[in-house]
Design a protein around this motif. Structure first.
Motif, PDB file in Angstrom:
ATOM      1  N   UNK A  89      22.006 102.081  12.552  1.00 30.52           N
ATOM      2  CA  UNK A  89      23.354 101.572  12.772  1.00 30.52           C
ATOM      3  C   UNK A  89      23.357 100.067  12.577  1.00 30.52           C
ATOM      4  N   UNK A  90      24.363  99.577  11.893  1.00 28.84           N
ATOM      5  CA  UNK A  90      24.424  98.151  11.607  1.00 28.84           C
ATOM      6  C   UNK A  90      24.278  97.890  10.122  1.00 28.84           C
ATOM      7  N   UNK A  91      24.388  96.627   9.759  1.00 28.21           N
ATOM      8  CA  UNK A  91      24.379  96.258   8.347  1.00 28.21           C
ATOM      9  C   UNK A  91      23.105  95.527   7.952  1.00 28.21           C
ATOM     10  N   UNK A  92      22.018  95.702   8.720  1.00 29.06           N
ATOM     11  CA  UNK A  92      20.753  95.072   8.338  1.00 29.06           C
ATOM     12  C   UNK A  92      20.231  95.706   7.060  1.00 29.06           C
TER      13      UNK A  92
ATOM     14  N   UNK B 215      33.582  96.864  -2.630  1.00 26.46           N
ATOM     15  CA  UNK B 215      34.317  97.325  -1.454  1.00 26.46           C
ATOM     16  C   UNK B 215      33.385  97.695  -0.303  1.00 26.46           C
ATOM     17  N   UNK B 216      32.083  97.782  -0.586  1.00 27.97           N
ATOM     18  CA  UNK B 216      31.114  98.117   0.458  1.00 27.97           C
ATOM     19  C   UNK B 216      30.450  96.858   0.976  1.00 27.97           C
ATOM     20  N   UNK B 217      30.372  96.671   2.284  1.00 25.19           N
ATOM     21  CA  UNK B 217      29.746  95.465   2.839  1.00 25.19           C
ATOM     22  C   UNK B 217      28.296  95.337   2.385  1.00 25.19           C
ATOM     23  N   UNK B 218      27.907  94.119   2.068  1.00 29.17           N
ATOM     24  CA  UNK B 218      26.529  93.857   1.677  1.00 29.17           C
ATOM     25  C   UNK B 218      25.667  93.811   2.930  1.00 29.17           C
ATOM     26  N   UNK B 219      24.574  94.556   2.921  1.00 25.14           N
ATOM     27  CA  UNK B 219      23.679  94.545   4.072  1.00 25.14           C
ATOM     28  C   UNK B 219      23.057  93.168   4.238  1.00 25.14           C
ATOM     29  N   UNK B 220      22.910  92.747   5.482  1.00 29.89           N
ATOM     30  CA  UNK B 220      22.403  91.419   5.777  1.00 29.89           C
ATOM     31  C   UNK B 220      20.890  91.439   5.906  1.00 29.89           C
TER      32      UNK B 220
END
Length: 563
Positions: A400-403, A537-542
């Motif tokens: 879960x999350x954008x890592x 449109x998809x967030x870039x993972x950080x």
């Protein structure tokens, strides 16, 4: 005027010098990953000092300082491929580095930094006069380069000497006062210290990942062997006609205007391609696929047929298959027009579908297990109930999350137990023993009814397939337009969809009507369509080196563009 010209020349020289400095230092950026580092020695966070800490210009190279002997080094810029790469970890065990040799090299008594895989060794030793020096030994254990001085970190560039007797180029020493350009190119121009075990793990895994990317890219440029006797040509030797003048491909005109049948070989392959293209535009995908198989059976390296197969798979919503066909085209012609765009479009559609939240089936419930960061390779967590079962493997595809890190974890949970053990797995064969810095969270759910092994799920009806298309995350699928549609075709498709899906009509749906409107709005605007095809449109993972979908695809097929 002469003064202005001279000033312009000086500015240009300064720009070129600064550009060279940046190019030399750029590889060191790939180990800057502060979120993944929890702590270092003495409990203090460790940062990697940028190259140049050792001083010196771009011509003389530079080094990175650390407290005490570094744990490893990164060398680059040499024309000797085996010399470049990661050296370490630091060792004083000559037997472990050189083996139990009868005549070990003189450098075996110092600090040793073996190359990750090539057999080169970087050593810090005392010479016969009692002064310290750095030595680079080749795989035959012969000294190739030497750098004198007592510093615990070597510099890059012309501070290295060829052991054969030539001094640094331009120093006036050696047999050839002007120096040999080939010898200068052999020197390691970039030397970066890797200060501790934490950064060494990260740097080594990233270097191996980089090597694997380059190796995979080479494989992607190799087309599979074709059947014996088949043609190796990727395009017709000459044009037999055009699909515009003969869309069904049955009859063609030769250069003299005579009508000729398709026959065999290239004329037949072009005829099949034309019919496949017409069938795809009519959304008759089974017919299009039959024609493409016929075209490729006689001409397996037909680049245009591979391109058309990829487009057909895109239009049919078979996105993973589309990526495979465009990858085959890449092996035939990496510079094919629009190829990278299609590769990105297919990959974006796959990633978009993968990120879509799955509906909870069978009334299943989930609990979020919050593990947080951890010092060490293993951690424990406890669930509120043993009925929640955790996935056996966790990575960026299901945490879960954008890592966007490349960390991978194995999860162990005994039957009937709330206790969960999380272990960080090795990356590219490198044991990651120093834990993780990301806020690790993932879902553990109650078991739901699943299809029994060997049991096949019932096929979807036409109504179910149409409903799935209308609710698709892909704008092209929602409106049923091809990847190369015209504006007129887009407008016609939207008019038909808006009429059939209008809430006031039987079978209409407010949700589907709004979805068709949003798809049309995006595809009718060039900037929005291009952004959608890129996956913007998809967030870039950080964190990590992932980047957006377009960056990932370009890195996979063209790693040379990412130094």
């Amino acid at each position: 005027r002469k003064h202005r010209i001279s000033l312009a020349v000086d500015l240009l020289k300064m720009y070129l010098m600064m550009r060279r400095v940046l190019l030399l230092l750029f590889p060191l950026h790939c180990i800057r990953r502060p979120k993944s580092v929890v702590t270092a020695q003495h409990g203090a966070a460790v940062g990697f000092v940028g190259a140049g800490g050792g001083g010196g210009s771009a011509h003389t190279g530079g080094a990175v300082r650390s407290d005490g002997p570094p744990h490893g080094f990164y060398l680059d810029g040499s024309s000797l491929p085996g010399l470049n790469g990661v050296y370490g970890p630091r060792s004083s065990d000559a037997v472990a580095v050189f083996g139990d040799a009868d005549d070990p090299p003189a450098a075996a008594s110092g600090l040793l930094y073996p190359h990750d895989h090539s057999g080169w060794v970087l050593a810090f030793v005392d010479d016969a006069a009692g002064t310290s020096k750095w030595v680079l030994l080749d795989p035959s254990q012969s000294e190739r380069f030497v750098q004198h001085g007592s510093t615990t970190e070597p510099r890059g560039g012309l501070d290295w000497w060829h052991v054969e007797g030539h001094g640094p180029v331009g120093s006036g020493q050696g047999d050839d006062e002007g120096g040999d350009e080939d010898e200068e190119l052999e020197l390691p121009w970039l030397v970066g210290a890797i200060p501790n075990a934490i950064y060494f793990e990260q740097f080594l895994s990233k270097q191996r990942k980089r090597d694997a990317e380059i190796s995979e890219a080479r494989k992607l440029r190799t087309f599979p062997e074709t059947p014996p006797g088949s043609s190796d040509e990727v395009e017709p030797p000459s044009s037999f006609g055009s699909c515009t003048s003969s869309p069904d491909g049955l009859d063609r005109e030769d250069d003299g205007g005579e009508v000729v049948p398709p026959g065999e070989g290239w004329p037949a392959a072009e005829a099949h391609l034309c019919r496949a293209r017409a069938a795809r535009r009519a959304r008759d995908f089974p017919s299009a696929e039959r024609e493409l198989k016929s075209a490729l059976s006689s001409q397996p390296r037909y680049a245009a047929a591979h391109d058309e197969y990829g487009r057909m798979a895109l239009d049919a919503g078979r996105f993973e298959e589309a990526g495979d066909w465009f990858a085959a085209l890449f092996a035939l012609d990496p510079d094919a027009p629009g190829l990278l765009k299609h590769l990105v479009r297919a990959a974006s559609a796959v990633e978009r579908a993968r990120r879509a939240p799955l509906p909870s089936a069978g009334g299943g419930r989930c609990e979020v297990l919050h593990c947080g960061s951890n010092i060490g390779a293993e951690a424990e967590a406890v669930l509120t109930s043993s009925e929640f079962r955790c996935p056996g493997r966790v990575d960026k595809t299901n945490w879960l999350g954008d890592d966007g890190y490349d960390d991978t974890f194995s999860v162990t949970q005994e039957a009937g137990s709330e206790r969960v053990v999380i272990r960080r797995e090795a990356e590219m064969g490198v044991a990651m023993a120093h834990g993780w810095g990301m806020d690790l969270r993932f879902s553990c759910c109650t078991e739901t009814e699943a299809i029994a092994p060997g049991e096949v799920s019932p096929p979807l009806t036409e109504e179910e397939m149409e409903a799935a298309r209308r609710s698709s995350l892909d704008h092209f699928q929602v409106l049923g337009v091809s990847c190369d549609h015209t504006l007129e075709e887009l407008r016609a498709a939207y008019r038909a969809a808006s009429i059939s899906l209008h809430p006031d009509r039987p079978g209409g749906s407010t949700t589907d009507f709004a979805r068709a409107a949003s798809a049309y709005k995006c595809l009718s605007e060039d900037w929005c369509r291009a952004a959608f095809e890129r996956g913007d449109d998809m967030p870039v993972r950080q964190g990590g080196d992932e980047g957006g979908v377009s960056v990932q695809v370009e890195r996979r097929f063209f790693p040379e563009r990412f130094p």
